[in-house]
Design a protein around this motif. Structure first.
Motif, PDB file in Angstrom:
ATOM      1  N   GLY A 138       0.820  -1.201   0.000  1.00 54.45           N
ATOM      2  CA  GLY A 138       0.000   0.000   0.000  1.00 54.45           C
ATOM      3  C   GLY A 138       0.856   1.254   0.000  1.00 54.45           C
ATOM      4  N   ALA A 139       0.550   2.161   0.900  1.00 53.83           N
ATOM      5  CA  ALA A 139       1.240   3.447   0.963  1.00 53.83           C
ATOM      6  C   ALA A 139       2.648   3.296   1.546  1.00 53.83           C
ATOM      7  CB  ALA A 139       0.433   4.422   1.808  1.00 53.83           C
ATOM      8  N   THR A 140       3.544   4.181   1.158  1.00 55.79           N
ATOM      9  CA  THR A 140       4.901   4.255   1.697  1.00 55.79           C
ATOM     10  C   THR A 140       5.204   5.712   2.057  1.00 55.79           C
ATOM     11  OG1 THR A 140       5.921   4.592  -0.467  1.00 55.79           O
ATOM     12  CG2 THR A 140       5.679   2.305   0.295  1.00 55.79           C
ATOM     13  N   ALA A 141       6.164   5.922   2.950  1.00 53.13           N
ATOM     14  CA  ALA A 141       6.529   7.286   3.361  1.00 53.13           C
ATOM     15  C   ALA A 141       7.936   7.280   3.936  1.00 53.13           C
ATOM     16  CB  ALA A 141       5.532   7.817   4.397  1.00 53.13           C
ATOM     17  N   ARG A 142       8.600   8.412   3.836  1.00 51.67           N
ATOM     18  CA  ARG A 142       9.950   8.585   4.377  1.00 51.67           C
ATOM     19  C   ARG A 142      10.051   9.999   4.939  1.00 51.67           C
ATOM     20  NH1 ARG A 142      14.810  10.459   1.588  1.00 51.67           N
ATOM     21  NH2 ARG A 142      16.690   9.766   2.698  1.00 51.67           N
ATOM     22  N   THR A 143      10.561  10.100   6.190  1.00 53.54           N
ATOM     23  CA  THR A 143      10.648  11.403   6.820  1.00 53.54           C
ATOM     24  C   THR A 143      11.803  11.456   7.812  1.00 53.54           C
ATOM     25  OG1 THR A 143       9.461  13.042   8.178  1.00 53.54           O
ATOM     26  CG2 THR A 143       9.026  10.707   8.623  1.00 53.54           C
ATOM     27  N   ALA A 144      12.349  12.643   7.989  1.00 56.49           N
ATOM     28  CA  ALA A 144      13.390  12.852   8.987  1.00 56.49           C
ATOM     29  C   ALA A 144      12.801  13.231  10.341  1.00 56.49           C
ATOM     30  CB  ALA A 144      14.356  13.935   8.507  1.00 56.49           C
ATOM     31  N   SER A 145      11.487  13.493  10.392  1.00 57.41           N
ATOM     32  CA  SER A 145      10.810  13.803  11.662  1.00 57.41           C
ATOM     33  C   SER A 145      10.345  12.489  12.277  1.00 57.41           C
ATOM     34  CB  SER A 145       9.622  14.741  11.419  1.00 57.41           C
ATOM     35  OG  SER A 145      10.067  15.955  10.837  1.00 57.41           O
ATOM     36  N   GLY A 162      18.848   9.467  18.918  1.00 58.14           N
ATOM     37  CA  GLY A 162      19.488   9.991  17.715  1.00 58.14           C
ATOM     38  C   GLY A 162      18.936   9.485  16.414  1.00 58.14           C
ATOM     39  N   CYS A 163      17.631   9.245  16.345  1.00 58.65           N
ATOM     40  CA  CYS A 163      17.015   8.775  15.099  1.00 58.65           C
ATOM     41  C   CYS A 163      17.215   9.803  13.989  1.00 58.65           C
ATOM     42  CB  CYS A 163      15.528   8.520  15.328  1.00 58.65           C
ATOM     43  SG  CYS A 163      14.630   8.042  13.842  1.00 58.65           S
ATOM     44  N   ASP A 164      17.669   9.332  12.820  1.00 58.98           N
ATOM     45  CA  ASP A 164      17.909  10.212  11.679  1.00 58.98           C
ATOM     46  C   ASP A 164      16.692  10.310  10.765  1.00 58.98           C
ATOM     47  OD1 ASP A 164      20.569  10.691  12.465  1.00 58.98           O
ATOM     48  OD2 ASP A 164      21.234   8.840  11.470  1.00 58.98           O
ATOM     49  N   GLN A 165      16.019   9.180  10.530  1.00 60.92           N
ATOM     50  CA  GLN A 165      14.855   9.153   9.647  1.00 60.92           C
ATOM     51  C   GLN A 165      14.089   7.859   9.838  1.00 60.92           C
ATOM     52  OE1 GLN A 165      15.786   8.410   5.372  1.00 60.92           O
ATOM     53  NE2 GLN A 165      17.947   8.493   5.996  1.00 60.92           N
ATOM     54  N   VAL A 166      12.834   7.855   9.369  1.00 64.64           N
ATOM     55  CA  VAL A 166      11.989   6.668   9.439  1.00 64.64           C
ATOM     56  C   VAL A 166      11.361   6.434   8.077  1.00 64.64           C
ATOM     57  CG1 VAL A 166       9.938   5.605  10.444  1.00 64.64           C
ATOM     58  CG2 VAL A 166      11.502   6.882  11.907  1.00 64.64           C
ATOM     59  N   ILE A 167      11.424   5.191   7.616  1.00 66.47           N
ATOM     60  CA  ILE A 167      10.776   4.776   6.369  1.00 66.47           C
ATOM     61  C   ILE A 167       9.649   3.820   6.742  1.00 66.47           C
ATOM     62  CG2 ILE A 167      11.067   3.528   4.198  1.00 66.47           C
ATOM     63  CD1 ILE A 167      13.981   4.372   4.221  1.00 66.47           C
ATOM     64  N   ARG A 168       8.465   4.064   6.198  1.00 64.67           N
ATOM     65  CA  ARG A 168       7.313   3.197   6.480  1.00 64.67           C
ATOM     66  C   ARG A 168       6.724   2.633   5.185  1.00 64.67           C
ATOM     67  NH1 ARG A 168       3.048   6.443   9.878  1.00 64.67           N
ATOM     68  NH2 ARG A 168       3.810   8.142   8.548  1.00 64.67           N
ATOM     69  N   ALA A 169       6.151   1.427   5.316  1.00 63.03           N
ATOM     70  CA  ALA A 169       5.437   0.791   4.201  1.00 63.03           C
ATOM     71  C   ALA A 169       4.349  -0.086   4.783  1.00 63.03           C
ATOM     72  CB  ALA A 169       6.392  -0.031   3.345  1.00 63.03           C
ATOM     73  N   THR A 170       3.193  -0.120   4.131  1.00 67.17           N
ATOM     74  CA  THR A 170       2.062  -0.927   4.583  1.00 67.17           C
ATOM     75  C   THR A 170       1.770  -2.042   3.584  1.00 67.17           C
ATOM     76  OG1 THR A 170       1.049   0.910   5.783  1.00 67.17           O
ATOM     77  CG2 THR A 170      -0.389  -0.899   5.161  1.00 67.17           C
ATOM     78  N   TYR A 171       1.503  -3.240   4.113  1.00 69.58           N
ATOM     79  CA  TYR A 171       1.130  -4.394   3.289  1.00 69.58           C
ATOM     80  C   TYR A 171      -0.182  -4.964   3.824  1.00 69.58           C
ATOM     81  CZ  TYR A 171       5.898  -4.242   1.431  1.00 69.58           C
ATOM     82  OH  TYR A 171       7.057  -3.853   0.816  1.00 69.58           O
ATOM     83  N   SER A 172      -0.989  -5.498   2.926  1.00 69.62           N
ATOM     84  CA  SER A 172      -2.295  -6.024   3.349  1.00 69.62           C
ATOM     85  C   SER A 172      -2.636  -7.309   2.619  1.00 69.62           C
ATOM     86  CB  SER A 172      -3.390  -4.985   3.098  1.00 69.62           C
ATOM     87  OG  SER A 172      -3.517  -4.718   1.696  1.00 69.62           O
TER      88      SER A 172
END
Length: 283
Positions: A138-145, A162-172
């Motif tokens: 499904g949707a994906t996203a990448r952010t430094a916040s 000290g997290c630099d960024q987070v990448i997310r992805a959804t599967y169904s």
């Protein structure tokens, strides 16, 4: 008395009494003649045989003969045989080769982990196949916040480590959706500490055909793990809003597949970079 071929004979007036001494001497003389004739004949036969053998040996060793005599004449003399060879001999180094690079070294610290950090690098394609199970992406996203991708206390945990960024992805699949979030840190120690301190959870990511899930008080399953300088989290449940219980094996299976896949992607990242550093082909 005289001796002829038939035996002794007497002349007129001679006594007919045999001269036994003369007879014995004549017999001995005849025996000596036969003995010498036999010795002479044997010597002559031996000489003839020796001559025949010598002739045979000479004929066999000649250039026109074949067989063992010819082969023996062609063998080199002992002095003509080579005593050593000039061919190079193998040499072996006493220094052990260096061990191959450890793939984990290339994902444990940002100083070595130089490969691009993108959504497609970790979650490529439009679907995910795990065995006989196929999940739609499904949707994906990448952010430094980093904090904006979380619920509850997890945001501060990520920020404090000290997290630099987070990448997310959804599967169904079949009414179940799972969002996986990959938090990137500078070192392995920071990522491990964030996973150990995890509280609250990842915020689910809807869109691209997946409705909002695991929000508004729905009970969902959450996980937290780390490998190298990456901490990864999942949140999964029913898109209908149904609560997840410990008996919901279908939800657990989807979450486990996403967790396993994310781990493999991180490990593969290290293997690719280690192989490149050693000049080896990438598997």
């Amino acid at each position: 008395m005289s001796f002829g071929q038939g035996g002794p004979s007497w002349g007129p007036g001679e006594s007919r009494t045999p001269d036994w001494a003369a007879l014995a001497e004549a017999s001995a003389a005849r025996g000596r003649r036969r003995k010498w004739l036999m010795i002479g004949g044997g010597a002559l036969a031996t000489t003839v045989v020796a001559a025949i053998v010598a002739t045979a040996v000479i004929t066999t060793g000649g250039s026109g003969a074949s067989g063992a005599g010819k082969n023996a004449s062609e063998l080199p003399a002992p002095a003509d045989l080579p005593s050593e060879t000039s061919a190079p001999q193998p040499s072996f180094s006493s220094v052990a080769p260096p061990p191959p690079p450890d793939p984990k070294d290339y994902i444990a610290d940002e100083k070595k982990d130089k490969a691009p950090v993108t959504v497609d690098a970790f979650f490529p394609g439009r679907k995910l196949t795990m065995g006989d199970r196929v999940y739609a992406k499904g949707a994906t996203a990448r952010t430094a916040s980093c904090a904006t991708t979380t619920q509850g206390a997890l945001g501060s945990v990520l920020a404090n480590n000290g997290c630099d960024q987070v990448i997310r992805a959804t599967y169904s699949k079949d009414g179940i959706a799972v969002t996986v979030g990959l938090a990137v840190f500078g070192t392995e120690a920071e990522a491990r500490k964030a996973a150990e301190q995890a509280s609250g959870g990842l915020a689910s990511l809807s869109g691209s055909g997946v409705p909002t899930f695991c929000r508004g008080g729905s009970v969902c399953r959450r996980t937290a793990n780390s490998y190298g300088r990456y901490a990864y989290f999942t949140i999964g449940g029913y898109v209908s809003g149904k609560h997840v219980t410990t008996s919901a094996k279908d939800v657990y299976k989807v979450g486990d597949d996403l967790t396993d896949f994310t781990f493999r992607q991180i490990r593969h990242r290290g293997e690719v970079q280690a192989s490149a550093a050693a000049g080896l082909p990438v598997a």
